[in-house]
Structure formats: C-alpha cells, structure tokens
Design an enzyme around this catalytic site. Structure first.
Site, short mmCIF file in Angstrom:
data_model
loop_
_atom_site.label_atom_id
_atom_site.label_comp_id
_atom_site.label_asym_id
_atom_site.label_seq_id
_atom_site.Cartn_x
_atom_site.Cartn_y
_atom_site.Cartn_z
N CYS A 22 10.24 1.75 2.18
CA CYS A 22 11.37 0.22 2.60
C CYS A 22 13.17 0.87 3.04
O CYS A 22 13.54 0.38 3.59
CB CYS A 22 11.25 -0.99 2.53
SG CYS A 22 11.06 -0.33 0.42
N TRP B 244 0.81 -1.13 0.42
CA TRP B 244 -0.13 0.12 -0.03
C TRP B 244 0.75 1.28 0.06
O TRP B 244 0.46 2.42 -0.11
CB TRP B 244 -0.95 -0.11 1.20
CG TRP B 244 -0.42 -0.26 2.23
CD1 TRP B 244 -0.56 -1.61 3.27
CD2 TRP B 244 0.80 0.54 3.30
NE1 TRP B 244 0.32 -1.15 4.02
CE2 TRP B 244 0.75 -0.14 4.14
CE3 TRP B 244 0.52 1.79 3.59
CZ2 TRP B 244 1.90 0.16 5.21
CZ3 TRP B 244 1.58 2.47 4.63
CH2 TRP B 244 2.14 1.60 5.48
N GLU C 100 10.58 -8.09 -1.97
CA GLU C 100 11.83 -6.74 -1.76
C GLU C 100 10.49 -6.70 -0.26
O GLU C 100 9.94 -6.39 -0.17
CB GLU C 100 10.75 -6.50 -2.50
CG GLU C 100 11.84 -4.68 -3.60
CD GLU C 100 11.79 -3.93 -2.26
OE1 GLU C 100 11.79 -4.08 -0.90
OE2 GLU C 100 11.13 -3.37 -2.97
P1 NAD Z 1 1.66 -7.11 7.17
O1 NAD Z 1 3.30 -7.31 7.31
O2 NAD Z 1 0.68 -7.21 7.80
O3 NAD Z 1 1.54 -6.60 5.43
C1 NAD Z 1 2.35 -6.71 4.84
C2 NAD Z 1 1.98 -5.98 3.07
O4 NAD Z 1 1.56 -8.12 2.58
C3 NAD Z 1 0.35 -5.61 2.71
O5 NAD Z 1 0.26 -4.72 1.74
C4 NAD Z 1 -0.63 -7.16 2.98
O6 NAD Z 1 -1.81 -6.77 2.07
C5 NAD Z 1 0.15 -8.15 2.02
N1 NAD Z 1 0.18 -9.28 3.44
C6 NAD Z 1 -0.21 -9.62 4.74
N2 NAD Z 1 -0.29 -10.57 4.29
C7 NAD Z 1 -0.51 -11.55 3.23
C8 NAD Z 1 -0.55 -13.01 2.96
N3 NAD Z 1 -0.72 -13.52 3.96
N4 NAD Z 1 -0.29 -13.26 1.51
C9 NAD Z 1 -0.23 -12.06 0.73
N5 NAD Z 1 0.05 -10.53 1.45
C10 NAD Z 1 -0.65 -10.65 2.51
O7 NAD Z 1 2.18 -5.17 7.55
P2 NAD Z 1 1.40 -4.14 7.43
O8 NAD Z 1 0.44 -3.71 8.02
O9 NAD Z 1 0.24 -4.09 6.02
O10 NAD Z 1 2.37 -3.26 7.38
C11 NAD Z 1 3.73 -2.75 8.20
C12 NAD Z 1 5.14 -3.73 7.56
O11 NAD Z 1 5.05 -4.06 6.60
C13 NAD Z 1 6.06 -1.99 7.44
O12 NAD Z 1 6.29 -2.50 8.89
C14 NAD Z 1 7.40 -2.37 6.11
O13 NAD Z 1 7.64 -3.61 7.29
C15 NAD Z 1 6.34 -3.39 5.86
N6 NAD Z 1 5.96 -3.33 4.62
C16 NAD Z 1 7.01 -3.45 3.64
C17 NAD Z 1 6.85 -2.58 1.76
C18 NAD Z 1 8.32 -2.16 1.21
O14 NAD Z 1 7.61 -1.88 0.64
N7 NAD Z 1 8.90 -3.36 1.27
C19 NAD Z 1 5.73 -2.02 2.11
C20 NAD Z 1 5.21 -2.09 2.59
C21 NAD Z 1 4.91 -2.21 4.24
#
Ligand code: NAD
Length: 476
Positions: free
Chosen positions: A282, A149, A248
């Site tokens: 990130c 997102w 990533e």
């Molecule tokens: P989260 O761990 O719940 O989700 C991270 C992402 O993974 C989201 O886009 C979510 O839709 C997806 N996701 C979650 N469970 C999944 C599954 N079982 N299968 C497929 N996709 C799944 O955390 P969040 O609250 O959305 O974001 C918090 C953390 O995620 C941040 O602290 C950051 O570390 C990480 N993040 C990293 C990036 C990046 O660009 N590397 C981007 C967004 C979030």
C-alpha cells in the site's frame, strides 16, 4: 525443507478443521499447495465465546506477563524463520529473502508492542482541593481483525501485537489466499503459552465472517487492512453498532524528485523499491513527479534498472521479483496498461504478462500519462511505475494531493527548505524524504482521506486497542 503446513483454524486454544475448504495456490506455477478450512457461524460462535473468556483472563494479566508470552512467541518465530519464509514464498510468490525480512518485521511488531504495553501510563490531573482526577487506560475488549494477502505474516502480526499488548482478546480472519503466515503466528503463540481464547484465528468467506462478527455487541474494535472499497463497507457496518474502527486502506504513493538530487541514484533506489513484493504494497512508490531538468536522465536510469530485475520463482536465489499473488492483479495491470496506451502514454518497458503459467508480470514503466488515465487514479497494486515531468515543486505537490488517497508519500531533495515544503504540503499520513521506508514498528503508520483512519505502530497504534477512563474521586 519442511513442506507447506497443514492449515487449521485456532479457536479457544485448540486446532480444528471444518467441512468446507478452499484450495491454496502457488502463484509461481498455479499448483495447489494446500487447503484452507472455512469457518461456519458455529465456528465463529465458538470463537466469540472463547474470546470472551480470554478477555476476562488476559485483561487482568500483568502487562509484564503478557509481554513475556509475546516475546517468547516472537523468539520462536525468529527460530522458525526459514520454515515460515519458505511457506510464505510458496503461497505468495515473493523472493525468499523478502519473506525472511517479513518474518523478522512481524517479530519486531511483537517485540516493540510487548514493551510499549508495559508503559500504557495514565495521569493524575490537578484540580480543586478534595477531588482527584485520574485518567487511565483499559483494554478495549474483543477485537475483530481482518488482514490481507500481501504480507501474510507481518500484516496479522501488527494487529495481533497491538491487541495482545493492550490486554485485548482477538479473533483474526487472515487471508485465505495466503494463510500460512498467520498459522505460524498461531503456532508460536500456542507454544509460548498464550491462554486459550485470548487469540483466535479463523479463515472463511470474508463477507460471511465480517457481517457476523462486526454486529456482535462483544466486538469492541474492528481492525482492517485492505482496499478502500471494503474498508468503507466495513466502517459503515461498524458505525451502525457504534463500534470504533482502525482502517488501513489503499494508497497511490507520489514520489517528488527535485532537480537538486542525483537522478540516477534516485531512480535506482526507486526502481528497486518499486519491485519489492511485486509492487503489492500500500506504500509502493507509484506516481513519480520529476522536475523537468532531470526528467530524461531519471526516466532512462529507472527503465534500465527495471529491465535488469530478475523475475522468477521466489524460491530461486537469483530471483529479485516473484509473480504477483493472484490472477486478479494480472487482469488489473493489463487493463491499466491498455487504458494508458489508449490515452497516448508511452509504455517504456513491460506491460504484458510473462508466459501463461504462473502469475508473472514484469516491472512496467509508463511515462507521460494524462491526469485522467486510470492508472493515475486507481492504485495499480503491482509492479508499475508512472513517471511524469513537472515544472516546479509546487506543481508536484498539487498533483500529489489531487487524489482522494493519502497514505505514504516520498520526496528526493538535498535542500532543507524543500524538504520542509514537502513535509508540510503533502497530504499523507507518512512522508519520507530521501528514503523509501515508510513503516517501522516504533512509529505510527496510517492514512488520511480515503487511505483510512487511525494508526498502527508506535504509541499511537497501541492507543486504538485501549479505551480511556476518567476517575473522579472526592476525598471524604
Ligand atoms: P478486495 O477489495 O476484494 O479485497 C481486499 C481485502 O479485503 C482482502 O484481504 C479480502 O479478503 C478482504 N475482504 C474483501 N471483502 C471483505 C468483506 N466483505 N469482509 C472482510 N474482508 C473482506 O481486493 P483484492 O483483489 O483482494 O485486492 C485488491 C485491492 O485491495 C488492491 O488493489 C489494494 O488496493 C487493496 N489491498 C490493500 C492492501 C493494503 O495493504 N492496504 C492489502 C491488500 C489489498
């Protein structure tokens, strides 16, 4: 200005709604701005069938023709930049100017990969007389991709551009919290004439989609951007089916500021970069290790710049930093600040939510944190900078490398020797010296250690979407 788009899935070249939906919120005021359809297993079955047909056609389409369609889609997205940027700001909160830059960045991924896809050369390997070895590349097959997102447009663009340029078909599950960016990519590809089934867009319950798509024999690559925890989970799932992954994941970028630079200039550049996308990047510069001689001046200048940042609704032209994208980020920031305070760190500015409507959190600077403070170990993924003094560059490199992450890292120095020391010594996929830019279309980007596996961008990025075949041909 056009309103927020009507959200739909895009499967087999057609738009569809579903019976299950989820609201999309504007993080600036928590109002409902749209409703995103959630895919069922039946929708995913349709996407798989379409992607199988799409792959047959696209993998046999001339790279030049593929590039023409991709470039046309990019041109349409550039034409529609205002409409797309507006939708991104509504759903994500970032300032409109940053949303426009993101759209352009997404187009650059399409444009660069479209060109590079035409140069996926193989080679003829000299060997014994009478036999010819030819090594060549073929598109890997159907890609299952998952984009997060924080960059609703450029994140999906990266994966889609790699897959399409290589000749793959793709089913992408974009972020339900910020779906408009991906929807606009689908519109542009549709209008540019991408054949049905080559590109498919779904939204849904993330675990429901990944647990269904990844085990399918048809899925030949899993490409994910998101948290390390989810990345590890999806990698395990893929490993059970011997499906390669492109991961990533999270970072916790160190910034080493050497005592041979102007501390005020380095601090100002760093503070501006820190608040980009409200720190939800990130590669966001986060752990600052500043040599003792310039520590006080650097910290003071950083705090002054952070306090001068105008926080507000991203649609307001004066806004330099919008809200964070969701309430989870507020909770995470507050917990990290409380832990740092309890461990004796100094919160120099920020640290508390602004108001109680909209997810606003100010630029936050914390100094002199012990190594075991949670913020020093967990990616804040918000507008938070952590500043600590160090005696030497060696100590700074040791601290930079002390975490399991290794995505982006930065250094400020005017010494070529120190620049080499940083470039060689820091464990990260991307090291940037005297710049806080870490990721552009033409160079590979990705992590080491828990930050992931594989690269996006550059020739290396495209390689993930292709498989290598060796032909041994004995002349008879
Ligand atoms: P989260 O761990 O719940 O989700 C991270 C992402 O993974 C989201 O886009 C979510 O839709 C997806 N996701 C979650 N469970 C999944 C599954 N079982 N299968 C497929 N996709 C799944 O955390 P969040 O609250 O959305 O974001 C918090 C953390 O995620 C941040 O602290 C950051 O570390 C990480 N993040 C990293 C990036 C990046 O660009 N590397 C981007 C967004 C979030």
């Amino acid at each position: 200005m056009t309103t927020y788009p009507d959200l739909k899935l895009y499967i087999g070249g057609a738009w569809r709604k579903t019976s299950e939906e989820q609201p999309v919120l504007n993080p600036a005021d928590e109002s409902v701005i749209g409703s995103v359809p959630l895919a069922s297993h039946a929708d995913l079955d349709d996407a798989l069938t379409a992607a199988a047909e799409g792959f047959k056609l696209w993998s046999r389409t001339a790279p030049r023709t593929r590039a023409e369609i991709m470039l046309k889609a990019a041109a349409l997205m550039r034409e529609r930049v205002e409409e797309i940027a507006h939708a991104i700001t509504l759903e994500h909160g970032k300032p409109l100017a940053q949303a426009r830059l993101e759209v352009v960045r997404g187009c650059e991924f399409f444009e660069w990969d479209a060109a590079e896809g035409q140069r996926a050369y193989g080679r003829v390997v000299p060997s014994e007389p009478g036999i010819r070895y030819v090594v060549f590349h073929q598109p890997v097959g159907t890609v299952a991709a998952f984009s997060p997102w924080n960059f609703p447009m450029s994140q999906p663009c990266r994966k889609i551009a790699g897959a399409l340029a290589a000749g793959c078909s793709i089913i992408i599950k974009a972020a339900e919290e910020t779906p408009a960016g991906a929807l606009h990519i689908a519109r542009a590809l549709h209008d540019a004439g991408v054949p049905p089934g080559v590109f498919n867009l779904v939204f849904g319950v993330p675990a429901r989609i990944s647990s269904y798509l990844i085990p399918q024999a048809q899925t030949r690559l899993v490409a994910f951007t998101g948290s390390t925890a989810v990345g590890k989970h999806l990698s395990e799932l893929a490993a059970r089916h011997m499906t390669p992954v492109l991961m990533e994941l999270g970072g916790h970028a160190p910034v080493i500021v050497c005592d041979d630079v102007d501390p005020v200039a380095a601090a100002h550049l760093s503070a501006i970069r820190k608040v980009r996308n409200a720190g939800q990047v990130c590669t966001s510069p986060t752990r600052f290790f500043v040599q003792e001689d310039i520590y006080e001046r650097f910290t003071k200048a950083f705090v002054e710049k952070a306090q001068a940042v105008t926080v507000g609704n991203g649609l307001d032209a004066k806004t330099e930093m919008g809200p964070v994208a969701n309430h989870r980020r507020i909770e995470a920031m507050e917990a990290l600040v409380a832990d740092a305070r309890a461990r004796g760190a100094r919160v120099l500015t920020g640290g508390e939510r602004l108001g109680n409507r909209g997810y606003f959190f100010p630029p936050t600077v914390i100094a002199e944190l012990p190594d075991d403070a949670r913020a020093m170990r967990e990616e804040p993924f918000g507008p938070m900078a952590l500043i600590n003094p160090v005696r030497s560059v060696e100590e700074a490199i040791e601290k930079a490398n002390s975490l399991p992450f290794g995505l982006a890292a930065y250094g400020f120095t005017h010494s070529a020797a120190r620049a080499d020391q940083l470039a060689d010594g820091i464990e990260a996929g991307n090291v940037s010296i005297n710049t806080l830019e870490a990721s552009v279309a033409e160079v590979p980007f990705g992590g080491v250690k828990d930050s992931g596996y594989g690269r996006e961008g550059g020739a290396e990025g495209l390689a993930h979407y292709m498989t290598v075949k060796t032909l041994s041909h004995r002349m008879v």
